[in-house]
Design a protein around this motif. Structure first.
Motif, PDB file in Angstrom:
ATOM      1  N   ARG A   1       0.828  -1.211   0.000  1.00  0.00           N
ATOM      2  CA  ARG A   1       0.000   0.000   0.000  1.00  0.00           C
ATOM      3  C   ARG A   1       0.859   1.257   0.000  1.00  0.00           C
TER       4      ARG A   1
ATOM      5  N   PRO B   1      -2.685   4.167   4.941  1.00  0.00           N
ATOM      6  CA  PRO B   1      -3.874   4.376   4.112  1.00  0.00           C
ATOM      7  C   PRO B   1      -3.936   5.781   3.515  1.00  0.00           C
TER       8      PRO B   1
ATOM      9  N   LYS C   1      -1.506   5.869   0.489  1.00  0.00           N
ATOM     10  CA  LYS C   1      -2.027   5.036  -0.589  1.00  0.00           C
ATOM     11  C   LYS C   1      -3.190   5.738  -1.279  1.00  0.00           C
ATOM     12  N   ALA C   2      -4.151   6.232  -0.524  1.00  0.00           N
ATOM     13  CA  ALA C   2      -5.367   6.773  -1.119  1.00  0.00           C
ATOM     14  C   ALA C   2      -5.171   8.183  -1.671  1.00  0.00           C
TER      15      ALA C   2
ATOM     16  N   ASN D   1      -9.511   2.885  -2.703  1.00  0.00           N
ATOM     17  CA  ASN D   1      -9.300   4.019  -1.814  1.00  0.00           C
ATOM     18  C   ASN D   1     -10.440   4.211  -0.817  1.00  0.00           C
TER      19      ASN D   1
ATOM     20  N   GLN E   1      -9.344   2.106   1.983  1.00  0.00           N
ATOM     21  CA  GLN E   1      -8.294   2.776   2.751  1.00  0.00           C
ATOM     22  C   GLN E   1      -8.891   3.811   3.699  1.00  0.00           C
TER      23      GLN E   1
ATOM     24  N   ASP F   1     -10.324   2.060   6.581  1.00  0.00           N
ATOM     25  CA  ASP F   1      -9.242   1.588   7.442  1.00  0.00           C
ATOM     26  C   ASP F   1      -8.807   2.707   8.393  1.00  0.00           C
TER      27      ASP F   1
END
Length: 592
Positions: free
Chosen positions: A295, A394, A397-398, A443, A446, A449
């Motif tokens: 990620r 997260p 990543k997003a 996403n 994420q 999360d």
């Protein structure tokens, strides 16, 4: 055709002047990462990326991969490029020295990943997946498994994959059906079908080490019944030599929007020999090591694509002549002004630049947290670094992949109609970028999360530490950095209000409705913190009459653009969070 030149000056700025890597020389691996060594590594990485990988980017996109009688053939030039990559020791840069790696800091691996990915995303995925698989084996495997699989993976002779998704289940791994039956020799026979397996079959390496999630016969239902197995393409003898072909094959290749140079495979396991990693029914614990690494890596992919797209757009707008600038000609000796003179073109370029340079600082800072979490002798420092990583993973990543889609589109827009034409290479960046918000957990996942899992842990400890860290920065630099500290405090107040709202009203619907906005708000604050730090360093360097004054003035100008044009979006995200879920959930599903 698009080109790439690694932005080494900016990379060194983050590593040396912001993160001050030399101040961590007492940590394992950092002592070897002297400024001269790091500079040499970056120069060589940039050379490989610019001269070998970047020219193959369009080749991989145009030629793609071919499935011939169960074997995948990669695009012309990829095999030779991978040989050069492996021989250069790049696959073992940050790997464990006891298995043949160089043991350098993880943060340096993030930098090299950005360089290689900017040059050729499809190519970089082969090595990135191998790195993640090796880490999973290193964390969860037996000593025998580590000794057998890690050296050839670190050397680059073998590659690795991650096999989670099945035709009927993606994010909800509790629905997984692949089975693993115990065998008399202590191994297992793995049967099932996995889809969307990047680099699942190819001709670059001698062997491919698949990490496969499957269920044992006595497995309880749901995610608590999933185990993890090593399933090599070729069986491995006790001495490390290769044996017969295992019963795992690529059934087909997906026809995709982008990343054509990397094969996305349907993998069929027909009683293939597999070897349990870790404890039965505890496979997700080990796999999450690879998933979290992946990620962060995907976030860096987004940053990398935005970086190379911006680089090409900036060059084009300086050269392309069209019309006259508002208020009068800036180049009267020419028939028309370069389009970079137009305010809207500058808006698009600065939007890209502010994201790329801010994202670079944030990603490298996250890489340093990985090193601190694993290597620092102080348990309190390790805990704080782990808390930050839980939020940053997260978020990076997003946010970085959402912005990659925006930025590659802006870069293509800078080219006008030429951006839509294949020969310029911009439309490939747009297509390649579109996968990044989708794979390794969409996403939206994420965001959940972050908002539903990471935020409430220990009563919100990680987020409170994050907010406290930025508040302390504001308190330290209130007087000397008032231009940026004021807006940063205001944005931090928006984050505090959003955090309080979600902690107080944590019903599933409210949290889910607010999750994406909460992630975006948190990311904007994280970027603002990095931009304030960069502005501070630039201010000090200019006061010291440092060399390269133009570089530091550009940092200050870009910081101003971020704070004036991008950071105000935090207020919009807070307003949406406070609106709640009612307007979303009141709509009749039949009317969609």
């Amino acid at each position: 055709m698009a080109t790439y030149q690694a932005p080494l000056r900016d990379m060194r700025f983050v590593l040396e002047e912001m993160l001050e890597l030399s101040s961590h020389a007492d940590l394992p691996g950092f002592g070897d990462a002297t400024p001269d060594v790091v500079a040499a590594i970056l120069e060589e990485g940039a050379k490989l990326a610019g001269e070998v990988l970047a020219p193959l980017n369009a080749v991989g996109d145009h030629e793609g991969c071919r499935l011939e009688e169960g074997e995948v053939r990669t695009a012309p030039g990829f095999r030779e490029a991978y040989r050069l990559y492996a021989e250069g020791g790049w696959s073992g840069l940050t790997a464990l020295p006891e298995y043949g790696g160089q043991g350098l800091p993880h943060v340096l691996g993030i930098v090299i990943r950005e360089i290689m990915t900017s040059a050729n995303l499809a190519f970089s995925m082969f090595a990135g997946l191998t790195h993640g698989a090796a880490n999973a084996i290193a964390n969860g495997g037996t000593e025998q498994q580590k000794a057998l699989y890690l050296p050839p993976m670190i050397e680059g002779r073998w590659t690795g994959t991650m096999n989670l998704t099945e035709p009927h289940c993606g994010t909800d791994l509790g629905l997984l059906r692949t089975r693993a039956e115990p065998h008399a020799d202590g191994s297992y026979r793995v049967s099932g079908t996995k889809i969307f397996i990047s680099a699942g079959e190819h001709d670059l390496a001698e062997n491919i080490v698949h990490l496969v999630l499957a269920r044992l016969p006595d497995a309880p239902p749901g995610v608590k019944g999933i185990s993890l197995f090593i399933v090599p393409k070729f069986l491995v003898n006790a001495d490390g030599s290769l044996g017969e072909r295992n019963a795992v094959h690529c059934g087909s290749l997906e026809e995709k929007m982008g990343i054509h140079g990397n094969p996305t495979c349907v993998m069929n396991y027909d009683g293939a020999s597999g070897y349990l990693i870790g404890q039965p029914h505890q496979g997700l614990r080990v796999m999450f090591v690879m998933m979290n690494s992946a990620r962060l890596a995907v976030g860096v992919q987004g940053l990398s694509l935005a970086s190379v797209a911006y680089q090409n757009a900036a060059r084009y707008t300086r050269e392309r002549q069209q019309g006259r600038a508002p208020g009068g000609a800036v180049a009267p000796e020419l028939a028309a002004d370069p389009i970079v003179a137009h305010p809207d073109v500058r808006r698009m370029l600065l939007s890209q630049r502010a994201f790329v340079e801010g994202g670079r600082a944030l990603a490298y800072w996250a890489g340093l947290q990985v090193d601190l979490a694993h290597k620092h002798p102080d348990a309190q420092v390790r805990e704080e670094a782990n808390d930050l990583l839980g939020l940053l993973t997260p978020m990076i990543k997003a946010y970085c992949t959402d912005k990659a889609v925006d930025c590659t589109n802006l870069a293509m827009q800078c080219f006008g109609g030429h951006g839509y034409i294949r020969e310029w290479g911009m439309e490939q960046f747009v297509r390649d970028a579109r996968i990044t918000p989708l794979y390794e957990g969409t996403n939206g996942v994420q965001a959940m999360d972050l908002a539903a899992r990471k935020l409430p842990l220990e009563g919100g400890r990680a987020v409170r530490r994050f907010i406290g860290l930025i508040a302390a920065f504001c308190n330290r630099h209130d007087d000397e950095l008032d231009e940026f500290v004021g807006p940063l405090r205001e944005a931090l107040g928006h984050l505090q209000a959003a955090t309080d709202r979600l902690l107080q009203d944590s019903t599933p619907a409210q949290t889910a409705a607010a999750a994406v906005d909460y992630l975006q708000l948190t990311a904007l604050v994280a970027f603002a913190h990095q931009w304030a730090r960069m502005a501070l360093v630039a201010q000090h360097r200019l006061a010291e009459s440092f060399d390269d004054a133009a570089f530091y003035r550009a940092k200050q100008h870009t910081a101003r653009f971020f704070f004036q044009h991008m950071l105000p979006e935090t207020a919009i995200h807070l307003q949406r969070i406070q609106a709640g879920a009612d307007v979303l959930m009141a709509f009749d599903p039949e009317q969609f």
